[in-house]
Design an enzyme around this catalytic site. Structure first.
Site, PDB file in Angstrom:
ATOM      1  CG  ASN A 212      -0.207  -0.042   2.511  1.00  0.00           C
ATOM      2  OD1 ASN A 212       0.499   0.897   2.851  1.00  0.00           O
ATOM      3  ND2 ASN A 212      -0.324  -1.145   3.243  1.00  0.00           N
ATOM      4  CG  ASP A 310      -6.163  -5.919  14.447  1.00  0.00           C
ATOM      5  OD1 ASP A 310      -5.234  -5.267  14.977  1.00  0.00           O
ATOM      6  OD2 ASP A 310      -7.215  -5.391  14.047  1.00  0.00           O
ATOM      7  CB  ILE A 311      -0.143  -6.052  14.909  1.00  0.00           C
ATOM      8  CG1 ILE A 311       0.254  -6.905  13.702  1.00  0.00           C
ATOM      9  CG2 ILE A 311       1.021  -5.902  15.891  1.00  0.00           C
ATOM     10  CD1 ILE A 311       1.246  -6.248  12.763  1.00  0.00           C
ATOM     11  CG  PHE A 327      -1.537   6.239  13.665  1.00  0.00           C
ATOM     12  CD1 PHE A 327      -0.833   6.100  14.848  1.00  0.00           C
ATOM     13  CD2 PHE A 327      -1.448   7.434  12.957  1.00  0.00           C
ATOM     14  CE1 PHE A 327      -0.049   7.129  15.338  1.00  0.00           C
ATOM     15  CE2 PHE A 327      -0.660   8.473  13.440  1.00  0.00           C
ATOM     16  CZ  PHE A 327       0.036   8.330  14.624  1.00  0.00           C
ATOM     17  CE  LYS A 345      -8.012  -2.042  14.357  1.00  0.00           C
ATOM     18  NZ  LYS A 345      -7.038  -2.724  13.543  1.00  0.00           N
TER      19      LYS A 345
END
Ligand code: CTP
Length: 404
Positions: A212, A310-311, A327, A345
């Site tokens: 990306n 998903d870290i 972020f 999250k």
């Protein structure tokens, strides 16, 4: 280096003799570009390596070389030149000059200035490796440290004399970074910060992949700002072509899975985690072993995707998570998506921006999302913004591990 982060700072830049004097031309340019005023003072020996004319042109101020200079009204340059200074930086600092400083000698303008100073003193040693290793030099450096003098470097590597080892002066960029760091309030002293930055790269075959447009600039700027604020910083970086910030430990990875594994290995030692990376949500189920060729019948290849870990969410889910900052790069409707993502999250702070308006650029505009509401920060270049964000994060640290 576009920011005026040293605006309002006045430095006396003292040069002693050595081949590294050529580096001070560039250092002066970096310091003045960052908004500092630079008053150059040179020893007689330094003028043998680079002329006062060059240093005057670069600093935009007259250069002083003698304690008998009559340009100062009261004829006391050794006092007057340092009285306005926020610091004296000796670069390059020769073996001889370090010895003079360690013994408080005052037999020329620069050494007298140092003895008579009422501001911090920073020295940037530059010498041959044997001169650096000489027990007398090491004694002098230890004495200077004990006296509160900041010793920046030296570097290691190839030397002008043809030998290799410790003693080389830090490069101008690194010297600049160390000086900028010196002036930054240590609001994260004793803290340990783990960050992710940049894109990830998910291979399709040995030569192609999906990635990306994240440049990594924001994450690197945050790592730099955290280091300058006194933190111990570990940066896990996706594929980007950016210089590692001064004093930051960097670990390079390619894929989301590698980034996840690197973070999970390290996270137990950190009290703040900042997920800035634009992590690919999916990867290809089976990466082709060889380059995928066009089929003779022109049929298109098909790929099966699987979800990446998903870290940020994995870190936030730990039994004793660090203070987690996320972020969110959105393409619209930031206010809704930002807060929704923060809650999803399970992090106390999420920094939102509009991705297409910031990717690859040097400035950015962000909104802070937290339980008590959203706050917009003014548009700024990424370095200024990074400092502001580190201040915001530091303010919220007492709330660590509590989501209200
Ligand atoms: N993030 C992460 N691991 C992932 C995906 C995202 O650690 N696999 C982190 C990012 O580093 C960032 C935050 O989660 O701090 C939000 O990333 P973003 O890509 O905006 O969110 P997604 O969860 O991917 O949500 P969506 O794609 O649905 O907008």
């Amino acid at each position: 280096m576009a920011t005026a982060e040293l605006a309002g700072k006045h430095l006396v830049l003292g040069m002693s003799g050595g081949i590294a004097c050529y580096k001070i031309a560039e250092l002066t340019r970096l310091l003045t570009k960052a908004g500092a005023t630079v008053q150059v003072a040179m020893t007689e020996a330094a003028t043998q390596f680079i002329t006062p004319v060059t240093m005057q042109a670069l600093s935009g101020r007259p250069v002083y070389t003698s304690q008998w200079d009559t340009r100062i009204d009261n004829n006391m340059p050794h006092i007057d030149l340092s009285r306005e200074a926020d610091a004296i930086v000796i670069a390059p600092a020769s073996t001889d000059f370090l010895a003079k400083l360690a013994h408080g000698m005052a037999d020329d303008l620069l050494s007298t200035l140092c003895v008579a100073r009422d501001c911090p003193l920073l020295v940037v040693p530059a010498m041959n490796r044997q001169m650096w290793l000489n027990p007398a030099t090491q004694r002098n450096v230890a004495q200077l440290r004990a006296d509160g003098v900041e010793v920046l470097g030296p570097d290691s590597g190839a030397q002008a004399c043809g030998e290799t080892g410790d003693g080389r002066m830090l490069e101008p960029e690194a010297t600049y970074e160390a000086i900028a760091s010196f002036f930054t309030p240590k609001i994260l002293a004793g803290r340990r910060v783990l960050l992710t930055a940049g894109p990830t790269f998910e291979p399709l075959d040995p030569v192609r992949g999906i990635t990306n447009r994240s440049s990594g600039k924001m994450g690197f700027a945050l790592a730099r700002a955290a280091q300058q604020a006194g933190a111990d910083v570990h940066l896990v970086a996706g594929p980007v072509s950016l210089e590692t910030p001064w004093g930051v430990y960097r670990e390079d990875v390619q894929t989301a899975q590698q980034m996840h594994d690197a973070v999970m290995r390290a996270v137990g030692n950190y009290d703040i985690f900042i997920g800035v990376a634009a992590v690919a949500d999916w990867r290809i189920d089976h990466v082709a072993e060889h380059k995928i060729k066009k089929n003779a019948d022109r049929s298109l290849p098909t790929f099966m995707f699987v979800e990446n870990p998903d870290i940020l969410a994995s870190v936030a889910k730990l039994p004793h998570p660090p203070f987690c900052v996320g972020f969110a790069a959105e393409s619209g409707n930031l206010d809704v998506h930002g807060e929704e993502k923060r809650v999803r999250k399970n992090v106390p702070l999420l920094i939102g921006n509009l991705g297409p308006l910031t990717f690859g650029l040097d400035d950015n505009e962000v909104v802070l999302f937290e339980a008590k509401g959203a706050t917009k920060l003014p548009r700024a270049d990424k370095r200024t913004l990074a400092r502001a964000l580190i201040t915001e994060i530091a303010k919220r640290l007492p709330d660590t591990r509590l989501i209200t």
